[in-house]
Design an enzyme around this catalytic site. Structure first.
Site, PDB file in Angstrom:
ATOM      1  N   HIS A   7       0.827  -1.201   0.000  1.00  0.00           N
ATOM      2  CA  HIS A   7       0.000   0.000   0.000  1.00  0.00           C
ATOM      3  C   HIS A   7       0.863   1.254   0.000  1.00  0.00           C
ATOM      4  O   HIS A   7       2.005   1.248   0.447  1.00  0.00           O
ATOM      5  CB  HIS A   7      -0.949   0.011   1.207  1.00  0.00           C
ATOM      6  CG  HIS A   7      -0.244   0.048   2.529  1.00  0.00           C
ATOM      7  ND1 HIS A   7       0.298   1.203   3.060  1.00  0.00           N
ATOM      8  CD2 HIS A   7       0.012  -0.937   3.419  1.00  0.00           C
ATOM      9  CE1 HIS A   7       0.856   0.929   4.236  1.00  0.00           C
ATOM     10  NE2 HIS A   7       0.700  -0.374   4.474  1.00  0.00           N
ATOM     11  N   GLU A  81      -1.719  -7.195   7.827  1.00  0.00           N
ATOM     12  CA  GLU A  81      -0.367  -7.299   8.370  1.00  0.00           C
ATOM     13  C   GLU A  81      -0.411  -7.899   9.779  1.00  0.00           C
ATOM     14  O   GLU A  81      -1.470  -8.135  10.340  1.00  0.00           O
ATOM     15  CB  GLU A  81       0.338  -5.952   8.345  1.00  0.00           C
ATOM     16  CG  GLU A  81      -0.108  -4.937   9.353  1.00  0.00           C
ATOM     17  CD  GLU A  81       0.678  -3.638   9.201  1.00  0.00           C
ATOM     18  OE1 GLU A  81       1.915  -3.687   9.122  1.00  0.00           O
ATOM     19  OE2 GLU A  81       0.047  -2.589   9.152  1.00  0.00           O
TER      20      GLU A  81
END
Length: 153
Positions: A7, A81
């Protein structure tokens, strides 16, 4: 071959703040630029599928890529994550579940630095390294060679 995109920069990346499973930190202006650059770099790669972590920073990046490529974003919770209360073994298990899927060649996966680093480590046999914001990483399945495309700074 899976194309792994980290990202773009988030508001919490700027503060060097751990994000974990926190969903809310959005992209910065630079993060949106990084996502747009990744989208352009992927435009001629024949991308057929687009998966994303549910975290805003990844989803926003994937939406920018999807708009450019004409693809719908598929949200995949396994791509989050490492949570602040989670260990790396749990993340490795999640990443392996993604790798065990029969994903078509030219699938783009938008995720996080640690998740991508672990995936690349599993695929290449190299020491896992976190991916940079806005980078595109791939591992050639035949040679296990890692290729990283970094966004302009």
């Amino acid at each position: 071959m899976i194309l792994w995109v980290r990202h773009g920069q988030s508001t919490w990346n700027v503060m060097d703040r751990m994000q974990g499973h926190e969903i809310s930190p959005p992209l910065t202006d630079l993060g949106r630029e990084q996502a747009a650059h990744a989208a352009e770099a992927l435009a001629d790669r024949g991308v057929v599928r687009l998966l994303s972590s549910p975290a805003n920073r990844a989803r926003q990046t994937a939406e920018i890529i999807g708009e450019r490529l004409g693809l719908e974003v598929e949200i995949e919770p396994l791509l989050l994550e490492k949570g602040l209360d989670e260990n790396y073994t749990n993340v490795l298990v999640r990443v392996q579940q993604i790798l065990d899927r029969d994903l078509p060649d030219h699938t783009v996966v938008v995720s996080h630095g640690d998740t991508i680093g672990l995936a690349v480590g599993l695929l290449s046999g190299q020491r896992p390294e976190p991916a940079d914001n806005g980078s595109i990483t791939s591992v050639d399945p035949a040679t296990r060679e890692v290729t990283v495309t970094l966004p302009p700074r």
